[in-house]
Design a protein around this motif. Structure first.
Motif, mmCIF file in Angstrom:
data_model
loop_
_atom_site.group_PDB
_atom_site.id
_atom_site.type_symbol
_atom_site.label_atom_id
_atom_site.label_comp_id
_atom_site.label_asym_id
_atom_site.label_seq_id
_atom_site.Cartn_x
_atom_site.Cartn_y
_atom_site.Cartn_z
ATOM 1 N N GLU A 198 0.805 -1.222 0.000
ATOM 2 C CA GLU A 198 0.000 0.000 0.000
ATOM 3 C C GLU A 198 0.839 1.274 0.000
ATOM 4 O OE1 GLU A 198 -3.773 -0.417 2.521
ATOM 5 O OE2 GLU A 198 -2.506 -2.004 3.347
ATOM 6 N N LEU A 199 1.784 1.377 0.923
ATOM 7 C CA LEU A 199 2.507 2.636 1.072
ATOM 8 C C LEU A 199 3.583 2.852 0.009
ATOM 9 C CD1 LEU A 199 2.853 2.888 4.961
ATOM 10 C CD2 LEU A 199 1.187 3.972 3.461
ATOM 11 N N LEU A 200 4.437 1.878 -0.195
ATOM 12 C CA LEU A 200 5.531 2.066 -1.156
ATOM 13 C C LEU A 200 5.041 2.404 -2.561
ATOM 14 C CD1 LEU A 200 8.325 -0.508 -0.268
ATOM 15 C CD2 LEU A 200 8.447 1.980 -0.196
ATOM 16 N N PRO A 201 4.081 1.646 -3.115
ATOM 17 C CA PRO A 201 3.596 2.010 -4.451
ATOM 18 C C PRO A 201 3.032 3.426 -4.510
ATOM 19 C CG PRO A 201 2.880 -0.204 -3.871
ATOM 20 C CD PRO A 201 3.445 0.401 -2.634
ATOM 21 N N THR A 202 2.339 3.832 -3.445
ATOM 22 C CA THR A 202 1.752 5.169 -3.405
ATOM 23 C C THR A 202 2.827 6.242 -3.357
ATOM 24 O OG1 THR A 202 -0.200 4.312 -2.239
ATOM 25 C CG2 THR A 202 0.180 6.690 -2.134
ATOM 26 N N TYR A 203 3.831 6.047 -2.525
ATOM 27 C CA TYR A 203 4.900 7.040 -2.407
ATOM 28 C C TYR A 203 5.728 7.129 -3.679
ATOM 29 C CZ TYR A 203 3.838 7.005 2.613
ATOM 30 O OH TYR A 203 3.211 7.092 3.832
ATOM 31 N N LEU A 204 6.059 5.991 -4.256
ATOM 32 C CA LEU A 204 6.868 6.002 -5.476
ATOM 33 C C LEU A 204 6.117 6.648 -6.642
ATOM 34 C CD1 LEU A 204 8.499 2.464 -5.177
ATOM 35 C CD2 LEU A 204 9.646 4.670 -4.902
ATOM 36 N N ALA A 205 4.801 6.403 -6.701
ATOM 37 C CA ALA A 205 3.990 7.032 -7.735
ATOM 38 C C ALA A 205 3.989 8.554 -7.560
ATOM 39 C CB ALA A 205 2.567 6.498 -7.699
ATOM 40 N N TYR A 206 3.939 9.000 -6.321
ATOM 41 C CA TYR A 206 3.978 10.442 -6.049
ATOM 42 C C TYR A 206 5.335 11.019 -6.427
ATOM 43 C CZ TYR A 206 4.162 14.815 -3.433
ATOM 44 O OH TYR A 206 4.308 16.144 -3.085
ATOM 45 N N PHE A 207 6.418 10.297 -6.111
ATOM 46 C CA PHE A 207 7.761 10.742 -6.487
ATOM 47 C C PHE A 207 7.857 10.968 -8.002
ATOM 48 C CE2 PHE A 207 9.989 8.459 -2.686
ATOM 49 C CZ PHE A 207 9.526 9.448 -1.836
ATOM 50 N N GLN A 208 7.290 10.025 -8.761
ATOM 51 C CA GLN A 208 7.325 10.141 -10.214
ATOM 52 C C GLN A 208 6.453 11.306 -10.694
ATOM 53 O OE1 GLN A 208 6.100 6.135 -11.353
ATOM 54 N NE2 GLN A 208 8.193 5.659 -11.993
ATOM 55 N N LYS A 209 5.295 11.443 -10.089
ATOM 56 C CA LYS A 209 4.340 12.471 -10.509
ATOM 57 C C LYS A 209 4.926 13.874 -10.399
ATOM 58 C CE LYS A 209 -0.246 14.312 -9.309
ATOM 59 N NZ LYS A 209 -1.419 14.166 -8.397
ATOM 60 N N ILE A 210 5.686 14.140 -9.324
ATOM 61 C CA ILE A 210 6.210 15.491 -9.112
ATOM 62 C C ILE A 210 7.627 15.657 -9.674
ATOM 63 C CG2 ILE A 210 4.795 15.822 -7.049
ATOM 64 C CD1 ILE A 210 7.355 15.382 -5.378
ATOM 65 N N GLY A 211 8.163 14.591 -10.286
ATOM 66 C CA GLY A 211 9.490 14.673 -10.875
ATOM 67 C C GLY A 211 10.626 14.536 -9.882
ATOM 68 N N TYR A 212 10.320 14.064 -8.684
ATOM 69 C CA TYR A 212 11.371 13.865 -7.675
ATOM 70 C C TYR A 212 12.328 12.758 -8.101
ATOM 71 C CZ TYR A 212 13.523 12.947 -3.102
ATOM 72 O OH TYR A 212 14.419 12.754 -2.076
ATOM 73 N N ILE A 213 11.781 11.714 -8.734
ATOM 74 C CA ILE A 213 12.614 10.689 -9.360
ATOM 75 C C ILE A 213 12.277 10.675 -10.850
ATOM 76 C CG2 ILE A 213 12.897 9.255 -7.301
ATOM 77 C CD1 ILE A 213 10.669 7.451 -8.294
ATOM 78 N N PRO A 214 13.252 10.352 -11.693
ATOM 79 C CA PRO A 214 13.026 10.401 -13.141
ATOM 80 C C PRO A 214 12.217 9.208 -13.610
ATOM 81 C CG PRO A 214 15.202 9.559 -12.689
ATOM 82 C CD PRO A 214 14.629 9.957 -11.353
#
Length: 222
Positions: A198-214
């Motif tokens: 639940e948490l990891l997929p949500t956080y990683l998706a957010y990282f991608q959405k805001i450009g924090y990770i490429p």
């Protein structure tokens, strides 16, 4: 244990840990003088469980994930990872603080669903990132190399200093108990989400959405 009273020891290094102890002692002194107060000891607090929004992207775990993705390597470590979302923590604290019978007690806000370091990066890999697992020494050498190649990048020097700190995320942590907290929340709808599903997929998706990770296909161009 939630019933343990922390005491200062000579091996308690660093202002962060020492300030936590001082803060608890001040709360205990206030309790002895009749002030209704509780002590809450959370593990690493991350973003909202539904949206993934994280207010502090300079957090060491966030920075470590970002750094490993950028250098396409992560170190082999045998450590558990546990995080709690901010909405779970806030709901739990509000509920526990409103129970008059619980005043004067301490609570551990802890996620019972621990995951391994390997599981964390397998989740990252599942998004399409090519990450090589290497020894800690090799990872540290690559990190030093990145510092020399990108002297103006604040991420790599931070990770280098962080990895050398005796209190860093990768250092082994003591086990602790949270039975009182779980028992008091058992009759409510306040449940801590699982880290892996639940948490990891949500956080990683957010990282991608805001450009924090490429995006996964662009890491080799950094």
């Amino acid at each position: 244990m939630e019933t343990d009273v922390p005491e200062f020891t000579p091996n308690m290094k660093g202002g962060y840990k020492q300030s936590k102890l001082v803060a608890e002692k001040l709360v205990m002194a206030a309790q002895e003088r009749g002030l209704p107060a509780n002590i809450y000891r959370p593990v690493r607090i991350m973003g909202d469980a539904k949206t993934g929004v994280i207010g502090n992207l300079s957090d060491s775990l966030c920075s470590l994930i970002k750094g490993c993705i950028q250098i396409e390597k992560f170190p082999t470590l045998d450590i558990p990872i546990t995080v709690v979302p901010v909405d779970y923590v806030s709901q739990a604290v509000i509920h526990l603080s409103r129970q008059e019978k619980l005043l004067g007690k301490a609570f551990h806000l802890f996620n019972p669903h621990l995951i391994s370091w390997q599981t964390l990066f397998n989740q990252v890999r599942s998004l399409g990132y090519s990450l090589e697992e290497v020894s800690y020494d090799n990872w540290l050498a690559e990190l030093k190399n990145q510092v020399s190649q990108h002297p103006k990048d604040k991420l790599y020097p931070f990770l280098l200093l962080f990895s050398r700190s005796p209190n860093n995320l990768m250092a082994k942590k003591p086990l602790f108990d949270a039975h009182r907290t779980f028992e008091e929340l058992a009759s409510t709808s306040i449940v801590c989400p699982r880290v892996d599903t639940e948490l990891l997929p949500t956080y990683l998706a957010y990282f991608q959405k805001i450009g924090y990770i490429p995006p996964p296909d662009s890491t080799n161009t950094l």
